[in-house]
Design an enzyme around this catalytic site. Structure first.
Site, short mmCIF file in Angstrom:
data_model
loop_
_atom_site.label_atom_id
_atom_site.label_comp_id
_atom_site.label_asym_id
_atom_site.label_seq_id
_atom_site.Cartn_x
_atom_site.Cartn_y
_atom_site.Cartn_z
N ARG A 145 0.80 -1.23 0.00
CA ARG A 145 0.00 0.00 0.00
C ARG A 145 0.82 1.27 0.00
O ARG A 145 0.36 2.29 -0.47
CB ARG A 145 -0.98 0.02 1.18
N VAL A 146 2.03 1.24 0.54
CA VAL A 146 2.80 2.49 0.54
C VAL A 146 4.08 2.39 -0.29
O VAL A 146 4.65 3.40 -0.67
CB VAL A 146 3.15 2.95 1.97
#
Ligand code: ATP
Ligand code: MG
Length: 508
Positions: free
Chosen positions: A366-367
């Site tokens: 996600r990051v």
């Protein structure tokens, strides 16, 4: 005169007695009521607090975790065979702590600092509590620098950033540990301290990992912290917290640290064992109600610190074992929601020999995507989409007898991409090596090479580009984006190499 002297010595005596009683008072003692299964119940100890460290006869340590009106529930950190009811239990006045410092690097130890590698005992250096508050939001910085795993499928498709928490999840024997160990091996010469924290595994499995790390010269930057399946549940439970405390020492000095928890399923089971023995109410799958909290408070401590706090980072790779690929079981769903993404390894792919068995469709970071180098992103950007389209097409193509040329070409190309994403164990690749081969397959230069020649071709291409265009390779390593003419230069070298290979491949 005599009276005066007598009074004086009486005074000295009195102060000495008082001083002694004071020190006795701080060493409060209680009585052992019951012991078994790694748990002890103790009576007395009115001054005990939660997490206080207690000492039993024979130097056995325990941590107070249940404070009841009439007794204290203690998890033991050592074998309890020698303990019997009625024994005296002493409050040490310390919190549970772990050793920290650069002297731990290269060692195999347990959570309390006992040496497991037949080396010298640790110097009695600094110790810090194993339970510490996670850094406040204001002290954190966004994740912006990539953590290179050296594994093509991860660096290209599921990139991880420094300070991220990325779960590795999959059934037993699917290559989870290998992914984590290869990532540690790839941190050689990258100024990253690595911690491999083994919880509840068999001793032989841990020995194998240590052996692999040694053979690949990775112990020089690694600490191995172990609680094996034979250790009491209390020690298994505290080990990840202790390992994190060791990691924070380096992070707070501004260094980058990587920690692997192998694995948190067994950690959760150790906590369930303790809770059931302490008669705490069981919840879903018999885990106690605060099982989510024990994992979130552990993983919250992984972060990247702001430059005011030194700019260090702690990246966590927790591992979770699923049963029959059920990622919706209690512990996996908890951890998926706590972490910033997951790498899913599939037994189906593993048995097909598609190693590493990463299921790209079920994995996400996600990051990390934002941290990927521009050069890498330009090479890998549409790989993920085209790869999942290919997988879908391949499933349908099994039912169709005749395929049009375009579909056939897409499938043949997809098969080459899949072949290129294969990678053997303990062979992490540099960023430039990865980019060169991905660019080659994207440019469809491998489409007319037979599948089983691809891995040889890959090695030859990587070597040739490195020999002929070392400056461009260096720019790729540094994360610089190459322009079209530079990529053309790279592909020209690749074509030269392939033209030498091709006659061979067509013969077969
Ligand atoms: P466990 O559930 O026992 O912890 P695991 O999921 O951690 O297993 P590993 O121990 O990493 O799996 O790997 C299982 C086996 O697969 C090992 O024998 C390992 O050597 C092999 N293996 C893993 N990855 C690869 C790879 N990329 N290439 C070849 N063999 C591999
Ligand atoms: Mg494993």
């Amino acid at each position: 005169m005599l009276q005066e002297l007598l009074n004086e010595s009486m005074d000295t005596l009195r102060t000495a007695i008082e001083a002694n009683t004071a020190s006795l008072k701080s060493r409060e003692t209680g009585t052992l009521l019951q012991v078994g299964g790694g748990i002890a119940l103790v009576k007395g100890l009115p001054g005990v607090t939660s997490e206080a460290l207690l000492e039993f006869p024979g130097g056995v340590l325990g941590v107070a975790i249940n404070l009841e009106p009439d007794h204290v529930g203690v998890m033991l950190l050592d074998d309890s065979d020698q303990l019997t009811a009625g024994a005296e239990v002493m409050l040490t006045g310390r919190e549970t702590d772990a050793p920290v410092g650069a002297g731990l690097i290269g060692r195999v130890i347990d959570a309390t600092g006992r040496v497991l590698d037949r080396g010298k005992a640790l110097h009695s250096g600094e110790r810090r509590p194993i339970e510490r508050d996670a850094p406040a939001i204001i002290d954190r910085a966004p994740v912006s620098i990539p953590l290179e795993t050296g594994i093509k499928a991860i660096d290209a498709l599921i990139p991880i950033g420094r300070g991220q928490r990325e779960l590795i999840v999959g059934d037993r024997q699917t290559g989870k540990t290998s992914l984590a160990v290869d990532t540690i091996i790839n941190q050689r010469d990258r100024n990253m301290v690595c911690i491999y924290c083994a919880v509840g595994q068999r001793g032989t499995a841990v020995a194998r990992v240590v052996d692999t790390l040694r053979k690949n010269e990775a112990m020089a930057h690694t600490i191995v912290v172990v609680a094996s399946d034979e250790d009491p549940p209390g020690l298994r439970f505290i080990t990840p917290y202790a390992a994190t405390t060791m990691a924070e020492f380096f992070m707070e000095k501004g260094q980058d640290v990587l920690i692997v928890f192998d694995d948190l399923t067994r950690h959760a089971r150790a906590y369930r064992e303790l809770s059931l023995l302490l008669r705490r109410p069981p919840g879903r799958e018999a885990y106690p109600g605060d099982i989510f909290y024990i994992h979130s408070r552990l993983l919250e401590r992984a972060t990247r610190l702001s430059s005011d706090r030194g700019g260090g980072s702690l990246t966590a790779l927790p591992i979770i074992e699923t049963q029959a690929q059920d990622i919706s079981a209690y512990i996996p769903t908890n951890l998926i929601s706590i972490t910033d993404g997951q790498i899913y390894v599939s037994p189906t792919l593993f048995h097909k020999g598609l190693l590493p068995a990463i299921d790209v469709g079920k994995s996400v970071s996600r990051v990390g995507g934002k941290t990927q180098y521009a050069a890498f992103r330009s090479v890998a950007s549409d790989l993920r989409l085209s790869y999942s389209q290919f997988e879908e097409l391949e499933t349908f193509a099994r039912f169709a007898t005749r395929l049009d040329d375009e579909t056939r070409a897409t499938i043949e190309h997809g098969r080459r991409v899949r072949e290129v994403l294969k990678q053997s164990e303990h062979r992490p690749l540099r960023a430039s090596e990865q980019m060169v081969i991905l660019k080659t397959v994207n440019a469809r230069l491998l489409d007319d090479i037979v599948l089983d020649q691809i891995s040889d071709a890959e090695a030859a291409i990587q070597q040739r580009v490195l020999n002929e265009l070392p400056e461009l390779c260096e720019r790729m390593e540094a994360g610089d984006k190459l322009d079209d003419s530079q990529w053309q230069q790279v592909l020209d070298v690749v074509k030269k190499e392939l033209s030498q290979l091709k006659p061979d491949s067509q013969e077969r």
